[in-house]
Design a protein around this motif. Structure first.
Motif, PDB file in Angstrom:
ATOM      1  N   PRO A   1      60.843  36.401   8.709  1.00  0.00           N
ATOM      2  CA  PRO A   1      62.112  36.665   9.410  1.00  0.00           C
ATOM      3  C   PRO A   1      62.474  35.615  10.452  1.00  0.00           C
ATOM      4  O   PRO A   1      63.589  35.639  10.979  1.00  0.00           O
ATOM      5  CB  PRO A   1      61.874  38.041  10.058  1.00  0.00           C
ATOM      6  N   GLU A   2      61.556  34.685  10.745  1.00  0.00           N
ATOM      7  CA  GLU A   2      61.883  33.585  11.642  1.00  0.00           C
ATOM      8  C   GLU A   2      62.573  32.442  10.896  1.00  0.00           C
ATOM      9  O   GLU A   2      63.067  31.497  11.515  1.00  0.00           O
ATOM     10  CB  GLU A   2      60.617  33.082  12.339  1.00  0.00           C
ATOM     11  N   VAL A   3      62.598  32.550   9.564  1.00  0.00           N
ATOM     12  CA  VAL A   3      63.237  31.525   8.729  1.00  0.00           C
ATOM     13  C   VAL A   3      64.424  32.096   7.958  1.00  0.00           C
ATOM     14  O   VAL A   3      65.470  31.456   7.844  1.00  0.00           O
ATOM     15  CB  VAL A   3      62.209  30.914   7.741  1.00  0.00           C
TER      16      VAL A   3
ATOM     17  N   ARG B   1      68.805  25.780   1.131  1.00  0.00           N
ATOM     18  CA  ARG B   1      68.358  24.378   1.101  1.00  0.00           C
ATOM     19  C   ARG B   1      68.597  23.703   2.455  1.00  0.00           C
ATOM     20  O   ARG B   1      67.762  22.926   2.924  1.00  0.00           O
ATOM     21  CB  ARG B   1      69.070  23.625  -0.015  1.00  0.00           C
ATOM     22  N   GLU B   2      69.718  23.994   3.086  1.00  0.00           N
ATOM     23  CA  GLU B   2      69.989  23.426   4.411  1.00  0.00           C
ATOM     24  C   GLU B   2      68.944  23.880   5.428  1.00  0.00           C
ATOM     25  O   GLU B   2      68.548  23.122   6.316  1.00  0.00           O
ATOM     26  CB  GLU B   2      71.388  23.830   4.871  1.00  0.00           C
ATOM     27  N   THR B   3      68.491  25.125   5.299  1.00  0.00           N
ATOM     28  CA  THR B   3      67.488  25.657   6.228  1.00  0.00           C
ATOM     29  C   THR B   3      66.193  24.860   6.162  1.00  0.00           C
ATOM     30  O   THR B   3      65.622  24.495   7.195  1.00  0.00           O
ATOM     31  CB  THR B   3      67.200  27.138   5.925  1.00  0.00           C
ATOM     32  N   VAL B   4      65.710  24.585   4.947  1.00  0.00           N
ATOM     33  CA  VAL B   4      64.423  23.889   4.847  1.00  0.00           C
ATOM     34  C   VAL B   4      64.536  22.406   5.195  1.00  0.00           C
ATOM     35  O   VAL B   4      63.514  21.750   5.411  1.00  0.00           O
ATOM     36  CB  VAL B   4      63.766  24.063   3.457  1.00  0.00           C
ATOM     37  N   LEU B   5      65.758  21.882   5.272  1.00  0.00           N
ATOM     38  CA  LEU B   5      65.905  20.507   5.758  1.00  0.00           C
ATOM     39  C   LEU B   5      65.385  20.385   7.187  1.00  0.00           C
ATOM     40  O   LEU B   5      64.889  19.330   7.591  1.00  0.00           O
ATOM     41  CB  LEU B   5      67.370  20.070   5.690  1.00  0.00           C
ATOM     42  N   THR B   6      65.486  21.478   7.955  1.00  0.00           N
ATOM     43  CA  THR B   6      64.961  21.466   9.329  1.00  0.00           C
ATOM     44  C   THR B   6      63.436  21.515   9.341  1.00  0.00           C
ATOM     45  O   THR B   6      62.822  21.282  10.387  1.00  0.00           O
ATOM     46  CB  THR B   6      65.508  22.659  10.135  1.00  0.00           C
TER      47      THR B   6
END
Length: 368
Positions: free
Chosen positions: A296-298, A338-343
């Protein structure tokens, strides 16, 4: 670390790189993105074997580490551990390193560590685990929730418990999101098949999907585990044409599957921060997952995936139905995932890890 400085020799200890699973994935992504800043020597502590052979592998690693510490100047020992046998196999390594004056970084992965420590360990074993954790110069954890937990069971100061979420090499993942769903909507889960991963909850939820939605979609589970029980459920719910298992795939087959799949399913009861989830997001798969561990933090519900409570069979079926029928939402969440895992890209991760190494080595040097 400056280029003029001698490259540190770091022993990385954990499951063999050939082992299928999240810890090995983390080990490989670190080693493969080192860029020669660290001289890593990998020390396998277990392979995919029976319990007796795992004990043998553990003992073998103790002798091998002792030999290496006598022959070479080891700057640091980086230990990956989960729970149960994985923890106890690493305790002698930590004792040997402490005896030789080698600083230790512990990297905690175990999704069931809380159950292992709080419910399964005797007072004596809890003391052994606490001493193991306290030997660390730094303890790396995967989420804020796990950091808060470890603070309650060891004596390390807050600044020595470092949050580093798992990472993936997102920029090297090439995927055409427009090519998904051409013939059918493919769903997948990757890893061990079993109750903890919610595998059998998935099969129960598939039965609740309307027939017309099952005809538009398919599911494949990669990995191993409780295959016989899985097959019993498949036969019980008449899902043999819908839900398949493939065993572990080779890299080329796995990448091909990831590119085709649109939805990633992981209704776990316990987790750290699953590499399988982050890798699926890098390939634009929309996650339907449970809010456990670091998830839940991601994942934010309806922003970059869907969250369902553990054991909520109807909720799983409803989440799948929503994504199968709503193409626009599926595409929106895919892009956002996909944008999330770019971080969480590996380059940022490696910069943080190098900073942790430098800090530990500097502090150790100052204390000598």
């Amino acid at each position: 670390m400056k280029d003029t400085e001698q490259i540190p020799l770091i022993i990385m200890a954990g499951p063999s790189l050939s082992v299928k699973g999240g810890i090995s994935s983390v080990e490989k992504v670190i080693i493969n993105n080192n860029n020669n800043k660290i001289n890593y020597v990998f020390l396998p502590t277990t392979r995919d074997n029976n319990k007796l052979m795992k004990v043998f592998d553990g003992v073998k690693s103790w002798f091998k580490f002792s030999y290496m510490s006598l022959r070479k100047k080891i700057d640091l020992l980086h230990i990956h551990f989960s729970s149960r046998g994985s923890t106890f196999r690493k305790i002698p390594l930590s004792i040997l390193a402490k005896f030789r004056g080698i600083p230790i970084i512990l990297h905690a992965h175990g999704s069931e560590f809380r159950i292992f420590h709080d419910e399964e360990c005797s007072k004596f074993r809890k003391k052994r685990v606490r001493n193991f954790l306290n030997r660390a110069s730094t303890l790396i954890v995967l989420s804020e929730s796990w950091k808060n937990y470890y603070k309650t069971i060891c004596d390390l100061p807050d600044e020595k418990i470092i949050l580093m979420r798992n990472s993936v090499d997102v920029l090297n993942v090439k995927v055409n999101l427009e090519m998904k769903d051409k013939n059918e909507i493919m769903m997948t889960s990757n890893g061990r098949i079993g109750r903890r991963k919610g595998s059998f909850d998935l099969l129960k939820s598939f039965e609740l999907l309307p027939l017309e939605l099952r005809e538009k979609s398919s599911f494949i589970a990669t990995g191993d585990g409780e295959i016989e029980l899985w097959n019993e459920y498949v036969n019980k719910y008449n899902l043999s044409t819908f839900a398949k298992t493939s065993g572990w795939l080779n890299d080329e087959e796995f990448i091909d599957l990831r590119k085709k799949c649109s939805i990633f399913l992981l209704p776990s009861y316990d987790e750290g921060l699953p590499m399988a989830l982050l890798e699926a997001m890098a390939y634009g798969q929309v996650p339907i997952v449970t809010p456990v561990g670091g998830i839940p933090e991601v994942i934010v519900n309806m922003k970059n995936g869907l969250l369902v409570e553990p054991g909520d069979i109807q909720g799983l079926a409803d989440a799948m139905s929503l994504l199968i029928t709503d193409h626009s939402l599926r595409k929106e969440l895919s892009l956002s995932a996909r944008e999330t895992v770019l971080t969480l890209d590996i380059r940022k991760y490696m910069d943080s890890l190098m900073a942790v190494y430098a800090s530990v080595l500097q502090n150790h040097k100052a204390l000598r």
